[in-house]
Structure formats: C-alpha cells, structure tokens
Design a protein around this motif. Sequence first.
Motif, mmCIF file in Angstrom:
data_model
loop_
_atom_site.group_PDB
_atom_site.id
_atom_site.type_symbol
_atom_site.label_atom_id
_atom_site.label_comp_id
_atom_site.label_asym_id
_atom_site.label_seq_id
_atom_site.Cartn_x
_atom_site.Cartn_y
_atom_site.Cartn_z
ATOM 1 N N VAL A 38 0.640 -1.131 0.227
ATOM 2 C CA VAL A 38 0.092 0.040 -0.097
ATOM 3 C C VAL A 38 1.004 1.156 -0.008
ATOM 4 N N ASN A 39 1.909 1.277 0.800
ATOM 5 C CA ASN A 39 2.714 2.455 0.934
ATOM 6 C C ASN A 39 3.508 2.669 -0.491
ATOM 7 N N LEU A 40 3.719 1.639 -1.117
ATOM 8 C CA LEU A 40 4.467 1.665 -2.519
ATOM 9 C C LEU A 40 3.829 2.484 -3.537
ATOM 10 N N PHE A 41 2.349 1.854 -3.401
ATOM 11 C CA PHE A 41 1.452 2.468 -4.461
ATOM 12 C C PHE A 41 1.160 3.986 -4.055
ATOM 13 N N LEU A 45 1.553 7.075 -6.579
ATOM 14 C CA LEU A 45 0.473 8.091 -6.839
ATOM 15 C C LEU A 45 0.840 9.455 -6.501
ATOM 16 N N ASP A 46 1.445 9.463 -5.497
ATOM 17 C CA ASP A 46 1.764 11.154 -4.911
ATOM 18 C C ASP A 46 2.543 11.651 -5.991
ATOM 19 N N GLY A 47 3.712 10.870 -6.484
ATOM 20 C CA GLY A 47 4.650 11.508 -7.579
ATOM 21 C C GLY A 47 4.001 11.674 -8.837
ATOM 22 N N PHE A 48 2.964 10.875 -9.245
ATOM 23 C CA PHE A 48 2.079 11.299 -10.520
ATOM 24 C C PHE A 48 1.541 12.460 -10.256
ATOM 25 N N ILE A 49 0.826 12.798 -9.174
ATOM 26 C CA ILE A 49 0.070 13.752 -8.744
ATOM 27 C C ILE A 49 0.946 15.077 -8.974
ATOM 28 N N ARG A 50 2.151 15.052 -8.311
ATOM 29 C CA ARG A 50 3.064 16.436 -8.248
ATOM 30 C C ARG A 50 3.329 16.589 -9.560
#
Length: 466
Positions: A38-41, A45-50
């Motif tokens: 879950v932490n890896l996902f 996801l956070d990198g994609f949003i930034r």
Amino acid sequence: MYSFSKPQIGYEALMKSYHNKVINLAGEKQKGEVPLVVNLFQSVLDGFIRAEIKKEEAEPAKPPKGRKMRRKKDKGLENPLDHVFTNYQVNIMQSCDQCTSYIWGMEKAYMCSYCKMVCHKKCICKIAIDCSTFCSKKCDDEPGSQHFGVRVGHLVNNKTPVPIVLEIMMEHVEMNGLYTEGIYRKSGSANRMKELHQLLETGPENVCLEDHPIHAVTGLVKQWLRELPEPLMTFTHYNDFLRAIELPEKQEQLQAIYRVLEQLPAANFNTLERLVFHLVRVAKEEKSNRMTPNSLAIVFAPCILRCPDSADPLMSMKDVAKTTTCVEMILNEQIRKYNEKMEEIEQLEYAEALAVNQLKLKRRNTSWNLPLRFITPYKEVAIRETPGSDLCAVPEDEPLDSDTEAERSLMERIKSIKQEKEDLACRLPELEQPGSDQENLDSEASVSSESLLDERAVCSDTEGQY
C-alpha cells in the motif's frame, strides 16, 4: 446509445479501495506484507500527482492577441549589450565572476542570458551596464584576431622568438602560480578567461595579470595552444611521433622523438622549447602543486600534439595514450637534463666560492708577509740603512713577486667560472638529443671536477702555510 457520466473518485476513497483489494488478494499468509504494498502504491500515486501539477503550472495561459503583440514588442532590449539576469538555485558550489567568492549550495545566484556570467545578487549593482567586456555577442563585427588563433610563424621575429602573449602568461605563472595546487588541472572561470582574452588581444603589454585569478591565466594558456591553426608539434609530424613511441627500447624512442623535434619549423621549435621548460619548472614543484609529469602530459598532449581534423575520430581516440606517452617522455627527459645542469651549476658555484675565499686570503696575507717598503716623502732626503737591518727601501716601480700573478690568475678563473655558469643557465631550456647532451655534460663535469680538485688543493696549501 446511452451516455454515462465520467466516474470520479477522491484520493482517500481510492486509497481505501486499494487497501481492501490488497487485503483480499493477500489472504492470511501474506497479511504482513499489505502495508508495504500500500505504501509503495501511495508513493507512486503522489509522484504522479505532483508531476501533473507541475505540468499544469508550466503551461502559461494564452493571452489575448492584442496583448500578445504588445508583450512581444516589449521583449526586445533597447541596448542588446545590457545584462539580462535570471535567478536560479545553486546545487553545486561555484564562484562568483564578480567578487570571486563562493556561491554555496541552496543559495540564489544570477546568470546573464547573453554572456552566462554568474554572480551574487549583491554583486549585480557593481557590474557595469556595458556588457562588451564579457559578451561575445558582437564577435562578427570585431576585427580579426591578432594573438589568438594565428599561426606561430606570424607571431615571432628575431627579437621575440616566442609569441609575446604566451611568454607573458607563462612568466606570470612562474612568478605567482608554481605552488598553486592543481595548476593547469583546475579550470578557471569562463567569463574571467573571456575578459582576459579580449584584454590580451587589444594590448598584451598593458595587461596586469595580477588582477586576474591564476586559473584564468592557465586556462587561457591552454586555450591559446588549442586555438592554433596547426599545433606546435604539427600535423605533418604527427605520425612520426607515433611511430617513435612504437619502437621497442626506451632509448630508441627518445632519440627518435628528438630527431623529429629537430625537423619542426624554427618558430614551433622555439615555442615548444619554452613551453616544455615552463612545464619542467611546474613539475619541479610537484610536492606543492600536485602536478606530476604524467598529469601535465595528460593536460597538454591534446593541445600540442593532436591529429589532423580530417583523421578518423575513433583512430584519434586510440592514439591518445601514445600522444600522452610522447609528451610525458619529453618532460621526463628534460627534467633529467635540468637536474644534471643544476647540479653542475652548484659545483661551479662551490668552485667560485673557493676561488673567492682563496683570493681574499691571499690578499690579506700578502699585506703582512711582503718585505716592508719605505718610500721617501721627499726626493732630496736620503735614507740610511744599517748593514744588519732587514728593512730595505724598495722603489715604487719594482715588480712584485709571484703573488700578483697568482691573484690575476684567480680573478681570471673566477671570471671564467661565472661565464660558464651563465652559459649553463642559458642552456637549461634546450631540447637536445639525449646522446649528444650526455656527452657534453660528461665532458663539462670532468673539467669542473678537475678545477674543483685544484681549488681545494691550493686552498688547503694556503691555509696550511698561514
């Protein structure tokens, strides 16, 4: 057909749904690895949003057409030589081109978009508005170069056998930079080099090199050599030097290299001779500047011994090791000759000191051991001598004994020793064949040793007598 609205889901709902899905797939056995997945996902996801946010911010909004034309007109500068600074955050420590102090990491620096000059914010107000010293934007309008990028034969004459710009820079390095660590290895500021380049082009005799960093001067020495239309060791003899390196014995290699050097044009040979002597002096201070003959050869081989521009780049890359070895062998051989000549100069200085001391001692003792001379103050006055007296009147014009000839011979010997030292000092930079130079050194060393033994013997006899 029915139209469905585009589904939307929030961040928290997405993470909660993904967490439940992973728990269902993991089961009881792999339940402990659920948080890791879950932490890896979440990090992906956070990198994609930034990245998406930055992409939206980078795309400027399209202005109206009338406003766009007005902004395009305002974009031009009234004076194209003015600096146009843009600020950025420094990641790697670098130096300010104005005050030469460091700009540390995470600090703000300012760079001119024309000349790429980098400086502090506080240094901007100290910079002259006129950017002609730093920018090369109007290079096409400037006259042809007078000292850089010109064949060596056009820069020398009978009075100046070495190009004046190169001689000035090497003399400055020998006076101020021999003990600087990393000399010729560390690069100078490109803008300070560009400034010094233009000053030397206009009038090299009026340039004060003390006002410029030493690494800017050394960088310009290398640039002067690289910009030559033909290198000092010439394209014509490039393959000859490589063939000399391929010989089996080291002595054969040296003799072959020096034979090729003798075939160079006079202007190239004299300039190369001066450059090699300069590098020898740099290498002699290896303990302070950390520049070995190998390090200097790596730096200067591409500048003075490079392949023709029409050669195959892959072949030239393969020849780098050979060219470096060739330059390194020349440096090592000249260092050996330099050391031998300096030892001989020291022997001559010792012989000169012995001769001077002997001359002083002879003059000091001559004034006491010669028979006393009585000279009549008046021509009419006669001096009576007793028969058993040791004192006698000696006429003024009577020749002296052999001491005067001994003094004269000592003075001539001292003069010849000084002349021999001057000749040796003038021969220090010479590029000569190893064999012939060795024979000269052996013969001179034998003469010096014989004269030195004679001086020691005479000096010891003189001291024993008195």
